[in-house]
Design a protein around this motif. Structure first.
Motif, short mmCIF file in Angstrom:
data_model
loop_
_atom_site.label_atom_id
_atom_site.label_comp_id
_atom_site.label_asym_id
_atom_site.label_seq_id
_atom_site.Cartn_x
_atom_site.Cartn_y
_atom_site.Cartn_z
N ASP A 14 0.82 -1.21 0.00
CA ASP A 14 0.00 0.00 0.00
C ASP A 14 0.86 1.26 0.00
O ASP A 14 0.55 2.24 -0.69
CB ASP A 14 -0.93 0.00 1.21
CG ASP A 14 -1.95 -1.13 1.15
OD1 ASP A 14 -2.15 -1.66 0.05
OD2 ASP A 14 -2.52 -1.47 2.21
N ILE A 15 1.94 1.24 0.77
CA ILE A 15 2.80 2.43 0.88
C ILE A 15 3.51 2.71 -0.43
O ILE A 15 3.51 3.83 -0.96
CB ILE A 15 3.79 2.26 2.03
CG1 ILE A 15 3.06 2.23 3.38
CG2 ILE A 15 4.83 3.37 2.03
CD1 ILE A 15 3.94 1.86 4.55
N LEU A 16 4.14 1.67 -1.00
CA LEU A 16 4.94 1.87 -2.21
C LEU A 16 4.07 2.19 -3.43
O LEU A 16 4.56 2.78 -4.39
CB LEU A 16 5.78 0.63 -2.48
CG LEU A 16 6.88 0.36 -1.45
CD1 LEU A 16 7.57 -0.97 -1.73
CD2 LEU A 16 7.91 1.49 -1.44
N ASP A 17 2.81 1.82 -3.40
CA ASP A 17 1.92 2.13 -4.51
C ASP A 17 1.40 3.57 -4.47
O ASP A 17 0.91 4.07 -5.49
CB ASP A 17 0.72 1.18 -4.53
CG ASP A 17 1.11 -0.22 -4.97
OD1 ASP A 17 2.21 -0.36 -5.56
OD2 ASP A 17 0.34 -1.16 -4.72
N CYS A 18 1.52 4.22 -3.31
CA CYS A 18 0.90 5.54 -3.14
C CYS A 18 1.90 6.68 -2.99
O CYS A 18 1.47 7.83 -2.86
CB CYS A 18 -0.03 5.52 -1.92
SG CYS A 18 -1.39 4.34 -2.04
N VAL A 19 3.18 6.41 -2.98
CA VAL A 19 4.18 7.46 -2.78
C VAL A 19 5.00 7.63 -4.05
O VAL A 19 4.95 6.79 -4.97
CB VAL A 19 5.10 7.14 -1.59
CG1 VAL A 19 4.30 7.08 -0.29
CG2 VAL A 19 5.83 5.82 -1.80
N THR A 20 5.75 8.71 -4.11
CA THR A 20 6.59 8.99 -5.27
C THR A 20 7.84 8.13 -5.24
O THR A 20 8.16 7.46 -4.24
CB THR A 20 6.98 10.47 -5.28
OG1 THR A 20 7.71 10.77 -4.08
CG2 THR A 20 5.74 11.35 -5.35
N LEU A 21 8.58 8.15 -6.33
CA LEU A 21 9.79 7.33 -6.41
C LEU A 21 10.85 7.79 -5.42
O LEU A 21 11.65 6.98 -4.93
CB LEU A 21 10.35 7.36 -7.83
CG LEU A 21 9.54 6.59 -8.89
CD1 LEU A 21 10.20 6.72 -10.26
CD2 LEU A 21 9.42 5.11 -8.51
N ASP A 22 10.90 9.08 -5.12
CA ASP A 22 11.87 9.56 -4.14
C ASP A 22 11.59 8.98 -2.76
O ASP A 22 12.51 8.56 -2.04
CB ASP A 22 11.84 11.09 -4.08
CG ASP A 22 12.31 11.71 -5.38
OD1 ASP A 22 13.07 11.03 -6.11
OD2 ASP A 22 11.91 12.85 -5.68
N VAL A 23 10.32 8.93 -2.37
CA VAL A 23 9.96 8.32 -1.09
C VAL A 23 10.12 6.81 -1.15
O VAL A 23 10.48 6.18 -0.15
CB VAL A 23 8.52 8.71 -0.71
CG1 VAL A 23 8.14 8.13 0.65
CG2 VAL A 23 8.35 10.22 -0.69
N CYS A 24 9.89 6.22 -2.32
CA CYS A 24 10.09 4.78 -2.47
C CYS A 24 11.54 4.39 -2.19
O CYS A 24 11.80 3.30 -1.66
CB CYS A 24 9.68 4.33 -3.87
SG CYS A 24 7.91 4.27 -4.16
#
Length: 540
Positions: free
Chosen positions: A96-106
């Motif tokens: 859920d987290i990685l699907d909803c954040v930008t690549l920098d946050v990923c």
């Protein structure tokens, strides 16, 4: 208005508990707060799972930093270890987290995942559902990123998957040897280059273009990329002629225009001492290292550009030449290698095999003569291709596991020897009435097999004495003159047979007690081997 169900009430209360205790990172306090709520175990697990997902969704909409999101995942891991929630909840939250954040946050979140790889390898998490969810998360990340722009991040994900899954895992292997035909290298045709050159000359009439591009070299060089991405095309006669012509033309260009040795380059191999040649062999880490700063800073590009204006610069670049030559060696290894999934028509003729062998030697010679440690690079590539042959054999054998099952060494016998079977021992039936207790179950059973020892010794199964006729049958046949057996080969001359025969006769024949005849020479009546033979001969 309908009243909220018990599930909804538990979910709301769990959300309050999560918000209150997730930052403390105290599993015992969190468990104590959860245990105060009443409900069935299965219903409490489902409500806690949904409460974690609701809390994560609210944090994502509130633009929480990545550190707070990973703390929630850590809290879910602790709950899963104490069986308060489902085992796949941490992976669901990461998805859920990685699907909803930008690549920098990923990047920050994946650093958390990578640093805790030992958690995901625990038996409670490393199940079919858990590792498949984590694999799906990583694959979704790879689809979102661009390999030319996010090269390092893609590599980190691939390394993480290599640590997570065993090397014999077949889900990530290209078992059928399929090629990535989507990787198409586009380059200009002769007409496009001529049109571009004419338009530039018309605009720059004062400064004529002095950089003439040899289109034949340009076309032959970049046409090889189609064969590198689809090596199976080389098995057709038409494509093979084009591939061979392009390879020979490029090798002629590399040979006639060698690279110049820059400052600090090593001397030719013929001028080196044995010690310096040994020092030239470097490791893979030294070859792949990219220095930061300095006058000779190197740059790495995931894919070279095909502009005709960069042709001269690329041909004078040692890394570019090595890239092309190593690609040729890899294709050659595929063409002559025993690949399991090749079709019967994908074979080379003897002439093609000889050409590939000679061309490989020529490429190795070009690599050794290149500046900047050519000897070491050529040795490293040769070793790399040799190791690749082992991987090809492993793949052809359906990727067997590297750990062999334990064997019972007691059942292993020496090669060339047959295990002799021990003679079958008589089986006795234990007496129903146990008379003696020996303090051990096994000793008590053995001791009470028979009522007494006399009965056990007199049993028919214990009679091992052979009959006289059976024992002396061979000796009687040998005593017959028609058998024509020499004296020295008769059984009566064997000391072991003599000893057993005397014991058997002493138990069954009264003739044994008749005193043997004595001669005058033997006044003491001693019984020697000759007298025993004469006695047995007379007895037979």
């Amino acid at each position: 208005m309908a009243l909220p169900s018990s599930f909804d009430l538990l979910r709301e209360k769990y959300k309050e508990v999560i918000v209150t205790h997730y930052a403390t990172e105290n599993p015992s306090a969190f468990k104590a707060a959860v245990d105060t709520l009443q409900g069935r175990d299965q219903e409490k697990k489902l409500a806690l799972d949904q409460a974690f997902r609701d809390t994560t969704r609210s944090m994502l909409t509130g633009s929480e930093p990545a550190a707070n999101l990973t703390v929630v995942v850590t809290c879910a891991v602790n709950c899963a270890r104490q069986e308060m929630c489902s085992q796949v909840l941490p992976f669901t939250l990461l998805s859920d987290i990685l699907d909803c954040v930008t690549l920098d946050v990923c990047t920050d979140v994946f650093h958390y995942v990578d640093s805790h790889v030992n958690w995901w390898l625990e038996p409670r998490f490393y199940t079919s559902a858990g590792k498949n969810l984590l694999l799906r998360v990583c694959n979704n990340l790879l689809r979102r990123m661009s390999k030319p722009q996010n090269t390092v991040f893609c590599g980190r994900i691939q390394v993480f998957l290599a640590h997570l899954f065993p090397i014999y895992e077949k889900s990530a292997l290209n078992l059928t040897s399929q090629f990535n035909q989507d990787n198409v290298t586009e380059y200009k045709t002769a007409e496009e280059i001529a049109a571009t050159s004419t338009s530039q000359n018309a605009m720059d009439t004062d400064e004529p273009d002095q950089s003439k591009v040899d289109y034949h070299v340009y076309q032959q060089l970049w046409s090889l990329q189609a064969f590198f991405s689809r090596p199976s095309d080389c098995y057709t006669s038409e494509k093979w002629v084009k591939f061979r012509a392009a390879v020979e033309h490029i090798l002629n260009v590399f040979t006639t225009h060698p690279l110049e040795s820059h400052a600090g380059a090593t001397a030719p191999a013929s001028d080196k001492s044995p010690a310096s040649q040994t020092d030239a062999l470097v490791t893979a880490a030294e070859l792949c290292s990219i220095p930061i700063g300095g006058s000779e800073q190197q740059y790495y590009f995931p894919k070279y550009l095909t502009s005709e204006k960069l042709m001269d610069l690329e041909l004078n670049d040692g890394n570019f030449r090595r890239q092309v030559l190593v690609q040729m060696l890899i294709v050659f290894q595929y063409l002559v290698g025993p690949i399991k999934f090749k079709t019967p028509s994908q074979t080379l003729t003897d002439a093609q095999d000889m050409w590939i062998k000679a061309t490989k030697e020529r490429i190795a010679d070009i690599l050794k003569k290149m500046p900047s440690n050519g000897e070491g690079f050529a040795a490293y590539v040769e070793q790399l291709l040799q190791r690749e042959e082992n991987w090809i054999d492993w793949k052809n054998n359906a990727c067997p596991r590297f750990t062999k099952p334990r064997e019972d060494y007691r059942n292993i016998q020496a090669p060339g020897r047959e295990k002799k079977r021990a003679p079958a021992r008589p089986q006795y039936t234990a007496s129903k009435r146990i008379r003696w207790d020996m303090g051990s179950a096994e000793l008590t059973r053995v001791w009470n097999i028979n009522p007494d020892n006399v009965h056990a010794c007199s049993a028919k199964e214990r009679q091992f004495t052979p009959a006289l006729g059976d024992f002396f049958e061979e000796a009687i046949e040998q005593a017959d003159p028609a058998a024509m057996v020499e004296e020295e080969y008769k059984a009566i001359y064997d000391s072991s047979f003599q000893w057993r025969a005397l014991r058997l006769l002493s138990r069954n024949s009264h003739y044994f007690f008749v005193p043997p005849p004595t001669s005058k020479a033997n006044t003491k009546g001693a019984v020697g081997p000759e007298s025993i033979v004469a006695f047995l001969d007379q007895a037979i």
